[in-house]
Design a protein around this motif. Structure first.
Motif, PDB file in Angstrom:
ATOM      1  N   ILE A  78       0.817  -1.218   0.000  1.00 43.68           N
ATOM      2  CA  ILE A  78       0.000   0.000   0.000  1.00 43.68           C
ATOM      3  C   ILE A  78       0.850   1.266   0.000  1.00 43.68           C
ATOM      4  CG2 ILE A  78      -0.310  -0.235   2.525  1.00 43.68           C
ATOM      5  CD1 ILE A  78      -3.040   1.200   2.133  1.00 43.68           C
ATOM      6  N   ASN A  79       0.532   2.127  -0.943  1.00 41.44           N
ATOM      7  CA  ASN A  79       1.024   3.501  -0.931  1.00 41.44           C
ATOM      8  C   ASN A  79      -0.210   4.383  -0.882  1.00 41.44           C
ATOM      9  OD1 ASN A  79       2.087   6.009  -1.250  1.00 41.44           O
ATOM     10  ND2 ASN A  79       3.273   5.544  -3.108  1.00 41.44           N
ATOM     11  N   ALA A  80      -0.541   4.847   0.291  1.00 45.78           N
ATOM     12  CA  ALA A  80      -1.777   5.614   0.468  1.00 45.78           C
ATOM     13  C   ALA A  80      -1.593   7.092   0.125  1.00 45.78           C
ATOM     14  CB  ALA A  80      -2.295   5.445   1.892  1.00 45.78           C
ATOM     15  N   THR A  84      -1.732   8.689   3.891  1.00 48.93           N
ATOM     16  CA  THR A  84      -0.801   8.105   4.863  1.00 48.93           C
ATOM     17  C   THR A  84      -0.710   8.973   6.115  1.00 48.93           C
ATOM     18  OG1 THR A  84       0.558   7.348   3.026  1.00 48.93           O
ATOM     19  CG2 THR A  84       1.640   7.466   5.176  1.00 48.93           C
ATOM     20  N   HIS A  85      -0.674  10.277   5.870  1.00 54.50           N
ATOM     21  CA  HIS A  85      -0.395  11.231   6.948  1.00 54.50           C
ATOM     22  C   HIS A  85      -1.657  11.740   7.630  1.00 54.50           C
ATOM     23  CE1 HIS A  85       3.303  11.050   4.722  1.00 54.50           C
ATOM     24  NE2 HIS A  85       2.768  11.635   3.678  1.00 54.50           N
ATOM     25  N   THR A  86      -2.817  11.410   7.059  1.00 61.39           N
ATOM     26  CA  THR A  86      -4.064  12.016   7.578  1.00 61.39           C
ATOM     27  C   THR A  86      -5.136  11.007   7.966  1.00 61.39           C
ATOM     28  OG1 THR A  86      -5.057  12.144   5.371  1.00 61.39           O
ATOM     29  CG2 THR A  86      -3.755  14.061   6.090  1.00 61.39           C
ATOM     30  N   LEU A 106       7.385   6.098  -2.702  1.00 58.30           N
ATOM     31  CA  LEU A 106       8.452   6.308  -3.686  1.00 58.30           C
ATOM     32  C   LEU A 106       9.539   7.220  -3.128  1.00 58.30           C
ATOM     33  CD1 LEU A 106       5.569   6.708  -5.918  1.00 58.30           C
ATOM     34  CD2 LEU A 106       7.469   5.559  -7.007  1.00 58.30           C
ATOM     35  N   SER A 107       9.107   8.287  -2.462  1.00 59.43           N
ATOM     36  CA  SER A 107      10.066   9.255  -1.926  1.00 59.43           C
ATOM     37  C   SER A 107      10.414   8.902  -0.489  1.00 59.43           C
ATOM     38  CB  SER A 107       9.460  10.661  -1.993  1.00 59.43           C
ATOM     39  OG  SER A 107       8.316  10.745  -1.145  1.00 59.43           O
ATOM     40  N   ASN A 108      11.512   9.486  -0.012  1.00 59.22           N
ATOM     41  CA  ASN A 108      11.877   9.321   1.401  1.00 59.22           C
ATOM     42  C   ASN A 108      11.101  10.367   2.196  1.00 59.22           C
ATOM     43  OD1 ASN A 108      12.940   9.225   3.913  1.00 59.22           O
ATOM     44  ND2 ASN A 108      15.078   9.508   3.303  1.00 59.22           N
TER      45      ASN A 108
END
Ligand code: DQA
Length: 149
Positions: A78-80, A84-86, A106-108
């Motif tokens: 999963i890449n939300a 992800t943050h909310t 994908l990103s750090n």
């Protein structure tokens, strides 16, 4: 008796449909469609049934997660995206269906803005991969294959 090919769902959240066009210096030049096709193929070579889903809508994303139980899904990647943050609701859906999952970015996210440093999903993820670009999805799939073996 035939043993069913394990099903893995790759779930991508908001704005990830814009991969390739969206801030390519951060997210790369590859389209989501291309990544998904390659993941499906890579899964086939390893005996995994990879199925991909993307939505820009939190409720649709949650409804899809809920379907996993009936569909006998063994793992999520999963890449939300920004959810992800909310999204405590997506966190609760993942915990609710009890399907083990790997979180991918994908990103750090830890090298970026402070609002990206917290993930509501990480505490219950089996592992988190971030900063490896699209390769992160493939490492996650390899990990799943080893874990299911
Ligand atoms: C992302 C990181 C998130 O902070 C961002 O909102 C995204 C993509 C990533 O893959 O790096 O949409 O999840």
């Amino acid at each position: 008796m035939t043993i069913a090919t394990p099903r893995v769902w790759v779930l991508n959240g908001p704005n990830l449909n814009l991969l390739g066009q969206r801030e390519p210096h951060i997210y790369g030049y590859e389209s989501l469609q291309n990544i998904e096709q390659n993941l499906i193929q890579h899964g086939q070579t390893m005996g995994l049934n990879v199925q991909c889903f993307q939505s820009n809508h939190e409720g649709q994303f949650i409804d899809h997660i809920h379907r996993a139980t009936a569909e006998d899904v063994r793992y999520f990647i999963i890449n939300a995206g920004a959810y992800t943050h909310t999204s405590i609701a997506i966190r609760d859906a993942l915990v609710g269906v009890k399907v083990p999952y790997l979180e991918v970015h994908l990103s750090n996210i830890y090298a970026r803005e402070a609002f990206r440093h917290h993930s509501h999903l990480s505490a219950n993820a089996q592992a988190v991969v971030c900063g490896m670009g699209s390769a992160g999805y493939f490492y996650a799939l390899d990990f799943i294959k080893k874990n299911l073996a």
